[in-house]
Design a protein around this motif. Structure first.
Motif, PDB file in Angstrom:
ATOM      1  N   TYR A  55       3.640  -1.387   3.952  1.00 21.95           N
ATOM      2  CA  TYR A  55       3.302   0.025   3.745  1.00 21.95           C
ATOM      3  C   TYR A  55       4.556   0.729   3.264  1.00 21.95           C
ATOM      4  CZ  TYR A  55      -0.993  -0.857   6.332  1.00 21.95           C
ATOM      5  OH  TYR A  55      -2.208  -1.348   6.723  1.00 21.95           O
ATOM      6  N   VAL A  56       4.493   1.352   2.069  1.00 18.53           N
ATOM      7  CA  VAL A  56       5.702   1.969   1.516  1.00 18.53           C
ATOM      8  C   VAL A  56       5.426   3.410   1.087  1.00 18.53           C
ATOM      9  CG1 VAL A  56       7.526   1.797  -0.229  1.00 18.53           C
ATOM     10  CG2 VAL A  56       6.511  -0.295   0.697  1.00 18.53           C
ATOM     11  N   SER A  57       6.361   4.297   1.448  1.00 18.40           N
ATOM     12  CA  SER A  57       6.337   5.707   1.029  1.00 18.40           C
ATOM     13  C   SER A  57       7.493   5.925   0.071  1.00 18.40           C
ATOM     14  CB  SER A  57       6.527   6.593   2.265  1.00 18.40           C
ATOM     15  OG  SER A  57       6.864   7.912   1.886  1.00 18.40           O
TER      16      SER A  57
ATOM     17  N   THR B 211      -1.099  13.219  -4.696  1.00 22.70           N
ATOM     18  CA  THR B 211      -2.566  13.138  -4.730  1.00 22.70           C
ATOM     19  C   THR B 211      -3.058  11.687  -4.749  1.00 22.70           C
ATOM     20  OG1 THR B 211      -2.537  13.280  -7.128  1.00 22.70           O
ATOM     21  CG2 THR B 211      -2.842  15.342  -5.920  1.00 22.70           C
ATOM     22  N   GLY B 212      -2.180  10.749  -5.064  1.00 26.24           N
ATOM     23  CA  GLY B 212      -2.612   9.351  -5.096  1.00 26.24           C
ATOM     24  C   GLY B 212      -1.412   8.427  -5.141  1.00 26.24           C
ATOM     25  N   GLY B 213      -1.678   7.132  -5.127  1.00 23.69           N
ATOM     26  CA  GLY B 213      -0.597   6.148  -5.057  1.00 23.69           C
ATOM     27  C   GLY B 213      -0.024   5.726  -6.404  1.00 23.69           C
ATOM     28  N   GLU B 214      -0.585   6.243  -7.514  1.00 25.95           N
ATOM     29  CA  GLU B 214      -0.139   5.754  -8.823  1.00 25.95           C
ATOM     30  C   GLU B 214       1.320   6.121  -9.121  1.00 25.95           C
ATOM     31  OE1 GLU B 214      -3.143   6.966  -8.277  1.00 25.95           O
ATOM     32  OE2 GLU B 214      -4.384   5.219  -8.795  1.00 25.95           O
TER      33      GLU B 214
ATOM     34  N   ILE C 198       1.582  -7.088  -5.666  1.00 27.26           N
ATOM     35  CA  ILE C 198       0.323  -6.345  -5.816  1.00 27.26           C
ATOM     36  C   ILE C 198       0.515  -4.957  -5.211  1.00 27.26           C
ATOM     37  CG2 ILE C 198      -2.126  -6.244  -5.204  1.00 27.26           C
ATOM     38  CD1 ILE C 198      -2.132  -9.306  -5.034  1.00 27.26           C
ATOM     39  N   PHE C 199       0.159  -3.912  -5.961  1.00 31.71           N
ATOM     40  CA  PHE C 199       0.214  -2.538  -5.463  1.00 31.71           C
ATOM     41  C   PHE C 199      -1.206  -2.028  -5.273  1.00 31.71           C
ATOM     42  CE2 PHE C 199       4.187  -3.142  -7.702  1.00 31.71           C
ATOM     43  CZ  PHE C 199       5.112  -2.519  -6.875  1.00 31.71           C
ATOM     44  N   LEU C 200      -1.435  -1.392  -4.149  1.00 29.88           N
ATOM     45  CA  LEU C 200      -2.744  -0.783  -3.887  1.00 29.88           C
ATOM     46  C   LEU C 200      -2.562   0.736  -3.862  1.00 29.88           C
ATOM     47  CD1 LEU C 200      -5.706  -0.695  -3.041  1.00 29.88           C
ATOM     48  CD2 LEU C 200      -4.996  -1.260  -0.697  1.00 29.88           C
TER      49      LEU C 200
ATOM     50  N   TYR D 238       0.859  -1.186   0.000  1.00 26.90           N
ATOM     51  CA  TYR D 238       0.000   0.000   0.000  1.00 26.90           C
ATOM     52  C   TYR D 238       0.891   1.231   0.000  1.00 26.90           C
ATOM     53  CZ  TYR D 238      -3.413   3.483   1.551  1.00 26.90           C
ATOM     54  OH  TYR D 238      -4.213   4.595   1.651  1.00 26.90           O
ATOM     55  N   LEU D 239       0.717   2.082  -1.034  1.00 25.50           N
ATOM     56  CA  LEU D 239       1.517   3.288  -1.168  1.00 25.50           C
ATOM     57  C   LEU D 239       0.943   4.365  -0.263  1.00 25.50           C
ATOM     58  CD1 LEU D 239       3.611   2.554  -3.186  1.00 25.50           C
ATOM     59  CD2 LEU D 239       1.469   1.744  -4.118  1.00 25.50           C
ATOM     60  N   SER D 240       1.763   4.833   0.662  1.00 27.06           N
ATOM     61  CA  SER D 240       1.272   5.804   1.629  1.00 27.06           C
ATOM     62  C   SER D 240       2.440   6.581   2.221  1.00 27.06           C
ATOM     63  CB  SER D 240       0.540   5.049   2.751  1.00 27.06           C
ATOM     64  OG  SER D 240       0.500   5.831   3.921  1.00 27.06           O
ATOM     65  N   PRO D 241       2.251   7.881   2.467  1.00 26.14           N
ATOM     66  CA  PRO D 241       3.339   8.636   3.110  1.00 26.14           C
ATOM     67  C   PRO D 241       3.629   8.111   4.517  1.00 26.14           C
ATOM     68  CG  PRO D 241       1.446  10.073   2.652  1.00 26.14           C
ATOM     69  CD  PRO D 241       1.087   8.717   2.150  1.00 26.14           C
ATOM     70  N   GLN D 242       2.757   7.243   5.055  1.00 27.55           N
ATOM     71  CA  GLN D 242       2.987   6.676   6.393  1.00 27.55           C
ATOM     72  C   GLN D 242       3.860   5.417   6.342  1.00 27.55           C
ATOM     73  OE1 GLN D 242      -0.742   6.067   8.396  1.00 27.55           O
ATOM     74  NE2 GLN D 242      -1.454   8.130   7.962  1.00 27.55           N
ATOM     75  N   GLY D 243       4.254   4.997   5.130  1.00 28.82           N
ATOM     76  CA  GLY D 243       5.006   3.742   5.001  1.00 28.82           C
ATOM     77  C   GLY D 243       6.499   3.907   5.220  1.00 28.82           C
TER      78      GLY D 243
END
Ligand code: ADE
Length: 253
Positions: free
Chosen positions: A135-137, A144-147, A114-116, A91-96
């Motif tokens: 969880y990865v940043s 604006t999104g994880g793409e 798999i990428f979410l 899951y792409l997130s600045p919290q990762g």
């Protein structure tokens, strides 16, 4: 390497991965890119996948169910294709955890990833708990999104997949693989804008060349990214050399 991407913008992933080195790697069968539209798993006639956050607050939250159904569909297709190994869900997130070359090397060992990609204010926590393994940043800033982060990761991982780069060596000798930056590169003409190519590069002397490459890497790293040197493996002589450069830089400032 098979990449599966859960996203609201599959064309963004497909278009970016279809060009340049990743595009060639797809055509050659070294990697595959399977972008799946989460919206196709919406359970309402308006194809809505977001809703207001409980507790109030700004923005919308992506609902758990469409994400979960999308995930189950990808897993079902994988098992139809005989894949029974556990697949990491990123899951792409600045919290990762902040993405690095070392993490890319570990991910490149997998056969499937798999990428979410989230949007709006995020995704309902319950489905994240259910399916996400990592969880990865990509850095301390908010997109604006994880793409784009997923594309950054797939690009970095792809070039470590055997066969993707023409020259097997270039993935190993470049910046970061040993916590040292790459030496400067030159091509024809020999003189441009009054500047000459360093003569050692024309010498054909492999020992001198190797020494020059190493010295340039040390100078670059000491002056541009001294923070990397802590982890780099250097001889005592090299350590003294980079310290003198860092010292010089401090005196200059
Ligand atoms: N989504 C939004 N910002 C991000 C970041 N910096 N890294 C990964 N995913 C993100």
């Amino acid at each position: 390497m098979n990449f599966h991407i859960m996203t609201l913008f599959p064309e963004m992933i497909e278009n970016a991965m279809a060009v340049s080195i990743t595009g060639r790697a797809v055509k050659a069968g070294h990697i595959s890119v399977h972008a799946v539209n989460i919206r196709d798993y919406a359970a309402n006639k308006h194809n809505r996948v977001d809703d207001y956050p409980y507790g109030g607050g700004a923005g919308m939250v992506m609902q758990a169910e469409p994400v979960y159904r999308c995930y189950l569909d990808i897993m079902a297709q994988c098992s139809e294709n005989g894949i029974d190994k556990k697949i990491k869900v990123i899951y792409l997130s600045p919290q990762g955890k902040v993405f690095s070359q070392q993490m890319a090397q570990q991910y490149a060992e997998e056969d499937n990833l798999i990428f979410l990609c989230g949007h709006y204010e995020g995704i309902d926590e319950r489905v994240l708990e259910e399916i996400v393994t990592d969880y990865v940043s990509i850095g301390d800033y908010v997109l604006t999104g994880g793409e784009l982060p997923a594309l950054v990761m797939m690009d970095t991982i792809s070039r470590l997949v055997p066969g993707v780069l023409n020259n097997d060596m270039s993935a190993q000798t470049e910046s970061f693989s040993e916590y040292l930056l790459e030496y400067p590169q030159y091509t024809r003409p020999e003189e441009w804008n009054g500047k000459s190519v360093p003569p050692v590069l024309l010498s054909g002397n492999h020992k001198l060349l190797a020494e020059w490459y190493r010295e340039q890497s040390l100078i670059r790293t000491a002056s541009r990214r001294p923070d990397l040197l802590e982890k780099a493996s250097l001889s005592e002589e090299e350590r003294a050399f980079v310290c003198s450069i860092a010292e010089g830089a401090r005196n200059y400032n």
